[in-house]
Every structure is written in C-alpha cells, then in structure tokens.
Write a protein that holds these residues in place. Structure first.
Motif, PDB file in Angstrom:
ATOM      1  N   TRP A  39      -2.687  -5.067  -0.901  1.00 50.95           N
ATOM      2  CA  TRP A  39      -1.428  -5.644  -1.392  1.00 50.95           C
ATOM      3  C   TRP A  39      -1.456  -5.914  -2.891  1.00 50.95           C
ATOM      4  O   TRP A  39      -0.426  -5.892  -3.535  1.00 50.95           O
ATOM      5  CB  TRP A  39      -1.075  -6.894  -0.604  1.00 50.95           C
ATOM      6  CG  TRP A  39       0.159  -6.654   0.207  1.00 50.95           C
ATOM      7  CD1 TRP A  39       1.441  -6.899  -0.170  1.00 50.95           C
ATOM      8  CD2 TRP A  39       0.245  -6.049   1.494  1.00 50.95           C
ATOM      9  NE1 TRP A  39       2.321  -6.506   0.801  1.00 50.95           N
ATOM     10  CE2 TRP A  39       1.618  -5.975   1.852  1.00 50.95           C
ATOM     11  CE3 TRP A  39      -0.712  -5.564   2.392  1.00 50.95           C
ATOM     12  CZ2 TRP A  39       2.044  -5.447   3.048  1.00 50.95           C
ATOM     13  CZ3 TRP A  39      -0.283  -5.034   3.584  1.00 50.95           C
ATOM     14  CH2 TRP A  39       1.079  -4.980   3.900  1.00 50.95           C
ATOM     15  N   VAL A  40      -2.626  -6.128  -3.433  1.00 52.28           N
ATOM     16  CA  VAL A  40      -2.725  -6.197  -4.893  1.00 52.28           C
ATOM     17  C   VAL A  40      -2.332  -4.849  -5.485  1.00 52.28           C
ATOM     18  O   VAL A  40      -1.603  -4.778  -6.493  1.00 52.28           O
ATOM     19  CB  VAL A  40      -4.152  -6.587  -5.331  1.00 52.28           C
ATOM     20  CG1 VAL A  40      -4.325  -6.388  -6.832  1.00 52.28           C
ATOM     21  CG2 VAL A  40      -4.445  -8.045  -4.968  1.00 52.28           C
ATOM     22  N   ALA A  41      -2.793  -3.762  -4.857  1.00 47.30           N
ATOM     23  CA  ALA A  41      -2.432  -2.424  -5.329  1.00 47.30           C
ATOM     24  C   ALA A  41      -0.924  -2.210  -5.248  1.00 47.30           C
ATOM     25  O   ALA A  41      -0.310  -1.636  -6.159  1.00 47.30           O
ATOM     26  CB  ALA A  41      -3.167  -1.367  -4.505  1.00 47.30           C
ATOM     27  N   ARG A  42      -0.295  -2.666  -4.177  1.00 49.32           N
ATOM     28  CA  ARG A  42       1.161  -2.554  -4.071  1.00 49.32           C
ATOM     29  C   ARG A  42       1.835  -3.315  -5.209  1.00 49.32           C
ATOM     30  O   ARG A  42       2.791  -2.822  -5.820  1.00 49.32           O
ATOM     31  CB  ARG A  42       1.643  -3.117  -2.730  1.00 49.32           C
ATOM     32  CG  ARG A  42       1.390  -2.249  -1.533  1.00 49.32           C
ATOM     33  CD  ARG A  42       2.144  -2.821  -0.355  1.00 49.32           C
ATOM     34  NE  ARG A  42       1.708  -2.246   0.906  1.00 49.32           N
ATOM     35  CZ  ARG A  42       2.512  -1.689   1.800  1.00 49.32           C
ATOM     36  NH1 ARG A  42       3.805  -1.610   1.556  1.00 49.32           N
ATOM     37  NH2 ARG A  42       2.042  -1.218   2.928  1.00 49.32           N
ATOM     38  N   ALA A  43       1.349  -4.533  -5.463  1.00 41.46           N
ATOM     39  CA  ALA A  43       1.951  -5.345  -6.522  1.00 41.46           C
ATOM     40  C   ALA A  43       1.820  -4.656  -7.869  1.00 41.46           C
ATOM     41  O   ALA A  43       2.759  -4.662  -8.684  1.00 41.46           O
ATOM     42  CB  ALA A  43       1.291  -6.725  -6.557  1.00 41.46           C
ATOM     43  N   VAL A  44       0.653  -4.058  -8.123  1.00 41.80           N
ATOM     44  CA  VAL A  44       0.451  -3.339  -9.380  1.00 41.80           C
ATOM     45  C   VAL A  44       1.444  -2.201  -9.503  1.00 41.80           C
ATOM     46  O   VAL A  44       2.041  -1.979 -10.570  1.00 41.80           O
ATOM     47  CB  VAL A  44      -0.994  -2.811  -9.468  1.00 41.80           C
ATOM     48  CG1 VAL A  44      -1.141  -1.830 -10.636  1.00 41.80           C
ATOM     49  CG2 VAL A  44      -1.981  -3.967  -9.625  1.00 41.80           C
ATOM     50  N   GLY A  76       2.839   8.332  -6.237  1.00 38.17           N
ATOM     51  CA  GLY A  76       1.671   7.457  -6.135  1.00 38.17           C
ATOM     52  C   GLY A  76       1.961   6.237  -5.290  1.00 38.17           C
ATOM     53  O   GLY A  76       1.115   5.788  -4.507  1.00 38.17           O
ATOM     54  N   TYR A  77       3.164   5.688  -5.421  1.00 33.32           N
ATOM     55  CA  TYR A  77       3.508   4.514  -4.627  1.00 33.32           C
ATOM     56  C   TYR A  77       3.574   4.848  -3.141  1.00 33.32           C
ATOM     57  O   TYR A  77       3.181   4.040  -2.295  1.00 33.32           O
ATOM     58  CB  TYR A  77       4.833   3.912  -5.074  1.00 33.32           C
ATOM     59  CG  TYR A  77       5.180   2.675  -4.276  1.00 33.32           C
ATOM     60  CD1 TYR A  77       4.524   1.475  -4.513  1.00 33.32           C
ATOM     61  CD2 TYR A  77       6.121   2.725  -3.251  1.00 33.32           C
ATOM     62  CE1 TYR A  77       4.807   0.343  -3.760  1.00 33.32           C
ATOM     63  CE2 TYR A  77       6.408   1.601  -2.499  1.00 33.32           C
ATOM     64  CZ  TYR A  77       5.750   0.413  -2.757  1.00 33.32           C
ATOM     65  OH  TYR A  77       6.019  -0.695  -2.002  1.00 33.32           O
ATOM     66  N   HIS A  78       4.080   6.034  -2.811  1.00 32.76           N
ATOM     67  CA  HIS A  78       4.111   6.445  -1.405  1.00 32.76           C
ATOM     68  C   HIS A  78       2.696   6.463  -0.824  1.00 32.76           C
ATOM     69  O   HIS A  78       2.476   6.045   0.318  1.00 32.76           O
ATOM     70  CB  HIS A  78       4.755   7.825  -1.277  1.00 32.76           C
ATOM     71  CG  HIS A  78       6.252   7.785  -1.195  1.00 32.76           C
ATOM     72  ND1 HIS A  78       6.930   7.617  -0.024  1.00 32.76           N
ATOM     73  CD2 HIS A  78       7.199   7.884  -2.171  1.00 32.76           C
ATOM     74  CE1 HIS A  78       8.233   7.624  -0.256  1.00 32.76           C
ATOM     75  NE2 HIS A  78       8.427   7.783  -1.555  1.00 32.76           N
ATOM     76  N   ILE A  79       1.735   6.935  -1.602  1.00 29.85           N
ATOM     77  CA  ILE A  79       0.346   6.978  -1.131  1.00 29.85           C
ATOM     78  C   ILE A  79      -0.208   5.563  -0.964  1.00 29.85           C
ATOM     79  O   ILE A  79      -0.820   5.223   0.050  1.00 29.85           O
ATOM     80  CB  ILE A  79      -0.529   7.785  -2.106  1.00 29.85           C
ATOM     81  CG1 ILE A  79      -0.087   9.252  -2.116  1.00 29.85           C
ATOM     82  CG2 ILE A  79      -2.007   7.680  -1.732  1.00 29.85           C
ATOM     83  CD1 ILE A  79      -0.761  10.097  -3.190  1.00 29.85           C
ATOM     84  N   VAL A  80       0.017   4.727  -1.979  1.00 24.22           N
ATOM     85  CA  VAL A  80      -0.455   3.340  -1.917  1.00 24.22           C
ATOM     86  C   VAL A  80       0.167   2.615  -0.727  1.00 24.22           C
ATOM     87  O   VAL A  80      -0.513   1.865  -0.010  1.00 24.22           O
ATOM     88  CB  VAL A  80      -0.123   2.605  -3.233  1.00 24.22           C
ATOM     89  CG1 VAL A  80      -0.335   1.108  -3.090  1.00 24.22           C
ATOM     90  CG2 VAL A  80      -0.970   3.144  -4.369  1.00 24.22           C
TER      91      VAL A  80
END
Length: 232
Positions: A39-44, A76-80
């Motif tokens: 979820w940190v990665a999503r926030a980034v 990239g967001y779709h992958i994350v």
C-alpha cells in the motif's frame, strides 16, 4: 449469529488442547508487513500520477466505449495495483490461519464455546453491517480468554478504527471503482486516495501489533499450563 449449531473442529463440545501459535503468528506478521509495503507503493503511484497530471488526451475512458492507450505511468499503476491485490489475498489467508489457531486456543483456555460460531470467522468480514463489529468482537473474546482479568490493549481499537476507515473510505481496501477510475481520481482528488492509503497502512501495522500482543498472551498462558512430564 452466535453460539449454537454444529461447526467444525473448533466448535466441538470438547475443544482440542491449546497449541503453540508463534509460527502462525510470524507468517501473519510477515504478510501484514508485506501488505503495508504494497500500500505504500500504491500511495507512491497515486502521488506520481497526481504530480504528472492527466494527459492532454484526457481520461482513459473516453466515453462511448472508447479508451485511449495508457501511459507508461498508468501501466505501472495497473501492475502495482494487481500485485497489491495478490498480497492482500495472501495477507488475509495468513491472518485467518492465525485467527483460527488463537480462537481454538482461547476456547481450550476458557472451556466455553465461542460467542460467534465458525462461519462468522469468514462471514463477519463481508456481511454488510455485521462487518462493522463481528471481527473485532472475535479478537476481543480471544484476548479475554487468553489473558483473563487484563484490560483490552488499546492497539485493538486503533487497528479496528483504521480498518473501518480504510474499508469505508471507498478508495482503500474496497475500491468502489475499477483501476482506471482510481487513476482518474488520482488526477482529480488525490487527497482522498492518500487518506485511504494511510488508513490501510496504519491498519496493517496495528494489526501486526495485535497479532503479537495476543500471541504473547497465549504463549504466556501456554507456559503457565506446562507441567513436568506433560505438555501445554
């Protein structure tokens, strides 16, 4: 909803003896830590999307069934997002595995049937309205049986409050929109997304502390129950 009916092993008349929980707790904590990182990665990525701004070609959904090609950042967001969903499923499995173990132990300690019969271990998280308090109630009952006479740790309430904030925020644990719509919201209203992300990350961290707290209480109880020549 509450006790009654015949359930699986954990709801039998004679409960199984308590078992060590340290191993299942470690897996649950590790999975929760991984979920927090996801979820940190999503926030980034939400921040990156907001900073980049919506492309001049407009939103991904152009209307009338037409979609423009996604940018590299959107891809990239779709992958994350997909990886985050997979980690969430893993986290849920590890946490429920731990919850089953400590629930069985709590019943062995108290000698009483659980207040909520076994289907609510799953249904309590998904049935509307009931999911506002049943899972917390299960954890509270487990702690009460594991550490009789002790006050409920405040971290349980912090965890549950953050969980509800992430679940009901509409952009955290349960997205009201698909991934493309969430990307559009990152362009137009990233604040709400980041608030939901923060709630989910906080819920994962405090849940790990709940796991450690309840596990410690049960391990202490198991140690007290050990007798020479016997086992806990």
């Amino acid at each position: 909803m509450k006790q009654g009916g015949q359930g699986p092993v954990s709801d039998r008349t004679t409960p199984p003896p308590p078992r060590p929980v340290r191993g299942t707790a470690r897996f649950a904590v590790a999975a929760l830590a991984l979920a927090a990182v996801a979820w940190v990665a999503r926030a980034v990525w939400h921040i990156r999307l907001a900073v980049a701004g919506m492309p001049a070609s407009g939103p991904l959904d152009q209307g009338g069934g037409r979609h423009r090609p996604p940018t590299a950042l959107e891809d990239g967001y779709h992958i994350v997002s997909s990886l985050g969903d997979a980690v969430t499923v893993l986290c849920a499995a590890m946490f429920l595995n731990w919850l089953w173990r400590v629930r069985d132990n709590a019943r062995a300690f108290s000698g009483e049937r659980p207040r909520y019969i076994w289907p609510w271990m799953y249904l309590g998280w998904i049935v509307p309205v009931m999911n506002l308090w049943v899972p917390r109630g299960i954890v509270v009952d487990i702690h009460r049986a594991s550490a009789p006479g002790e006050r409920l740790p405040s971290v349980v309430n912090w965890w549950w409050g953050l969980w509800l904030a992430g679940m009901l925020g509409g952009a955290g644990l349960i997205y009201a929109d698909d991934t493309d719509d969430v990307i559009g919201r990152a362009y137009s209203d990233v604040g709400l997304l980041l608030a939901a992300d923060a709630a989910v990350i906080g819920a994962a961290v405090t849940c790990a502390l709940v796991v450690r707290t309840v596990t410690k209480a049960q391990q202490n109880r198991l140690g007290e129950d050990v007798r020479p020549g016997g086992r806990a």
